[in-house]
Design a protein around this motif. Structure first.
Motif, PDB file in Angstrom:
ATOM      1  N   ALA A 235       1.055  -0.492 -22.688  1.00 22.92           N
ATOM      2  CA  ALA A 235       0.192   0.424 -21.935  1.00 22.92           C
ATOM      3  C   ALA A 235      -0.418   1.467 -22.850  1.00 22.92           C
ATOM      4  O   ALA A 235      -1.584   1.844 -22.707  1.00 22.92           O
ATOM      5  N   MET A 236       0.386   1.923 -23.823  1.00 25.64           N
ATOM      6  CA  MET A 236      -0.153   2.916 -24.755  1.00 25.64           C
ATOM      7  C   MET A 236      -1.231   2.304 -25.636  1.00 25.64           C
ATOM      8  O   MET A 236      -2.224   2.960 -25.955  1.00 25.64           O
ATOM      9  N   MET A 237      -1.045   1.036 -26.013  1.00 25.68           N
ATOM     10  CA  MET A 237      -2.076   0.387 -26.825  1.00 25.68           C
ATOM     11  C   MET A 237      -3.366   0.241 -26.036  1.00 25.68           C
ATOM     12  O   MET A 237      -4.457   0.494 -26.554  1.00 25.68           O
ATOM     13  N   TRP A 238      -3.238  -0.164 -24.768  1.00 25.05           N
ATOM     14  CA  TRP A 238      -4.436  -0.298 -23.944  1.00 25.05           C
ATOM     15  C   TRP A 238      -5.144   1.037 -23.815  1.00 25.05           C
ATOM     16  O   TRP A 238      -6.362   1.123 -23.846  1.00 25.05           O
ATOM     17  N   LYS A 239      -4.338   2.084 -23.661  1.00 25.03           N
ATOM     18  CA  LYS A 239      -4.923   3.397 -23.474  1.00 25.03           C
ATOM     19  C   LYS A 239      -5.586   3.881 -24.768  1.00 25.03           C
ATOM     20  O   LYS A 239      -6.713   4.389 -24.759  1.00 25.03           O
TER      21      LYS A 239
END
Lengths: 282, 202
Positions: A235-239
Motif C-alpha cells: 500500500a505504501m508503494m502504491w501511495k
C-alpha cells in the motif's frame, strides 16, 4: 434502466463499473484487497517466479511442440521486449516484464463468462471456478493481458509420469481437458492464512502470506500484500508511486515510476509495475 | 428416558437384536432410513474395528476433540493414531477382554496402524476447514460440542460405526452459510458464512 435515465445520467453510467451496487467505484474493501507491486528495475528475468508457479499450482510442462502451438500453461510468464533503437548502447539488451493475471477490479473476463465460472471475490480477487467452467474460452478472448490459459489437452495423463504425481500440490486441483485457468495469487495460501488469522481474532499481517512467485523471487522484485492496510508495504508503494486503484488515468508527476498496464482500457488492474530506469547518457 | 428405553426395546423386538443393543443400526442401502430415524445418505463403511462412538462420546461423555485433535487446529479433523487408543485402554482393565479391545491390542502388538476408512469424504476439489467451524461455534459461542460437530456429522454420539447422515453437498453447505448466525451470545450482530467459490473450491 430506461433510455432517458441512461441519457440523463450518462456520465454516471459511463463511469459505472459492471457490478455497481455490488462492487461500486467507491467500494471500500473492509478487510482485504490483495495487490501487487512489481519493480522492473530489480527484475532480472531469471524465471524463478515461473518455476515456482509451476511447482505450486500443478502446472503441466507441455513440451516444445505444444509450446510453439501456443498451448503453454504458464500462469506467470516473463515477457521480453527488445529495444529496436539500440543506437550506440547495444548492451542494454531486453527488458523483462513478468506478466500474470492482473486481478482486475473491473475484469473484462468476468462479464463475458456464459456460466459465471469466473467472478469477483470479497478480497478483490478474480476467481476462476474450474468445476463450473465449460471451456467457451470467451474470457481468454476478452482478457487484454492474455493471461488465461486453456487446457487443450488432457495434460494430467501425460505431464506427470509414474512417480511425479506424488509431488503435486494437494491444495490445488489438477485441471483436466477443456478448462480455463489462470493465476490465482495462490489463493490456497491466502485462504489458509486468512482462516488462521480469524482464529486468532486478527487480520493477516503484512508479509505473513505471499504467493509462490513472490517467495521465489531472488531479488525481491515483487511485493505482495493487503492494500486495505495503509501500513502494508504494497500500500505504501502504491501511495508513493501515486497510483490509485480506482483511477483509470493517474494524475502524477514524472518523477515516479509506477504505472499499470493497459490502464486506459479501464480494467483497474491490481498489479502495479515500476518502470525500469535506464541510464541513457552512460 | 422412558421414551429412549421404549424405543430401544421396540428395536430389539422388531429387529431381533439383543436387548441393550447398540443404538445405531447402520441400515440398508444409500437413501434408506435407518431404524432409529437417520437418513443413511452415505454407504455402509466396514471398519476394521467396530468403533463404538456411543460408548465414548455418549456414555463416557468424552469430547469429540479429545481424539479428533485436528478439528480445532486445521483443515482436517484427524483420525487418532493407535497410541491415543492405547494411552487410555492400557489402564482400563475392565474391558480388556472384550473382542474389539483384543483386536485393538493385536494391532498394537503387531505395531501396525489401524486401517480406518473414511466415512465423511468430500471430493478432492473441495477444501473444508474444520478449524473455522469449531472455533466459531464451539469456542466462541460455547455451543455444546455434540451439537457443533452434529451440524455436519449427525448424532455420532449415538452411533457405533459412524455413517454419513448429512448430504455434504454444495447446496446443503450453502443453505447453512446463507443463514444469519449470531456472532456471540451477548452480541445481537449476525453474520453468515462466506459465499465465494474460492472459499471452498480449490
Amino acid at each position: 434502466m430506461s433510455i432517458t435515465n441512461l441519457l440523463n445520467n450518462w456520465s454516471f453510467y459511463r463511469q459505472k463499473r459492471p457490478y455497481q451496487g455490488q462492487y461500486d467505484l467507491n467500494r471500500q474493501y473492509s478487510e482485504y484487497k490483495w495487490a501487487m507491486a512489481l519493480d522492473l528495475d530489480i527484475c532480472t528475468g531469471c524465471n524463478a517466479c515461473t518455476t515456482a508457479c509451476y511447482a505450486e499450482n500443478n502446472l503441466p510442462v507441455v513440451g516444445k511442440k505444444r509450446f510453439n502451438q501456443g498451448h503453454v500453461m504458464h500462469w506467470i510468464r516473463i515477457e521480453r521486449y527488445w529495444d529496436e533503437n539500440m543506437g550506440e548502447f547495444p548492451e542494454q539488451g531486453a527488458s523483462f516484464l513478468p506478466m500474470m493475471c492482473q486481478q482486475c477490479e473491473e475484469a473484462p473476463c468476468e462479464t463475458v463468462c456464459p456460466v459465471g465460472a469466473t467472478s469477483h471475490t470479497n478480497d478483490g480477487l478474480n476467481s476462476q471456478n474450474y468445476h463450473r467452467c465449460v471451456g467457451s474460452r470467451y474470457c481468454s478472448v476478452n482478457c487484454p493481458y492474455k493471461v488465461r490459459y486453456f487446457n487443450f489437452w488432457n495434460y494430467p495423463s501425460t505431464a506427470w509420469p509414474a512417480p511425479l504425481p506424488d509431488q503435486l500440490n494437494p491444495d490445488v486441483t489438477v485441471r483436466t481437458k477443456g478448462i480455463m485457468e489462470k493465476c490465482t495469487f495462490c489463493v490456497q495460501r491466502l485462504n489458509e492464512a486468512k482462516s488462521r488469522a480469524r482464529t486468532e481474532y486478527r487480520l493477516v499481517r503484512d508479509g505473513e502470506v505471499v504467493p509462490a512467485c513472490v517467495q521465489a523471487c531472488p531479488t525481491s522484485a515483487i511485493t505482495f500484500g493487503n492494500i486495505v492496510d495503509p501500513k502494508s508495504k504494497v500500500a505504501m508503494m502504491w501511495k508513493n508511486q501515486q497510483v490509485d486503484l480506482y483511477k483509470d488515468m493517474q494524475e502524477k508527476d514524472n518523477s515516479v515510476r509506477g504505472y499499470r498496464i493497459l490502464e486506459d482500457l479501464r480494467p483497474f488492474p491490481s498489479v502495479m509495475y515500476l518502470e525500469r530506469v535506464r541510464d541513457m547518457e552512460a | 428416558m422412558i421414551h429412549r428405553l421404549l424405543a430401544t426395546l421396540c428395536f430389539a423386538f422388531l429387529f431381533g437384536t439383543a436387548a441393550g443393543a447398540e443404538p445405531f443400526v447402520q441400515g440398508g442401502p444409500i437413501g434408506s432410513q435407518t431404524p432409529d430415524g437417520y437418513n443413511a445418505l452415505g454407504p455402509v463403511v466396514k471398519q476394521p474395528i467396530e468403533f463404538p462412538h456411543y460408548r465414548h462420546a455418549r456414555d463416557m461423555g468424552i469430547n469429540c476433540m479429545y481424539c479428533h485433535t485436528g478439528a480445532r487446529r486445521g483443515y482436517v479433523s484427524v483420525i487418532p493414531r493407535i497410541d491415543k487408543c492405547i494411552g487410555c485402554h492400557q489402564n482400563i482393565e475392565s474391558v480388556r477382554n472384550k473382542p474389539r479391545i483384543k483386536k485393538l491390542f493385536e494391532y498394537w502388538d503387531k505395531k501396525q496402524p489401524i486401517p480406518w476408512k473414511k466415512v465423511n469424504d468430500l471430493p478432492d476439489y473441495v477444501r473444508f476447514n474444520h478449524e473455522r467451524h469449531i472455533q466459531r461455534f464451539y469456542f466462541r459461542q460455547n455451543r455444546p460440542v455434540r451439537e457443533v460437530c452434529g451440524y455436519c456429522h449427525g448424532d455420532v454420539a449415538n452411533m457405533t460405526v459412524d455413517r454419513r447422515v448429512k448430504a455434504l453437498s454444495m447446496g446443503w453447505c450453502i443453505s447453512c452459510h446463507q443463514k444469519d448466525h449470531k456472532e456471540s451470545d451477548t452480541n445481537m450482530k449476525t453474520s453468515h458464512g462466506p459465499g465465494e467459490c474460492w472459499q471452498c473450491h480449490k
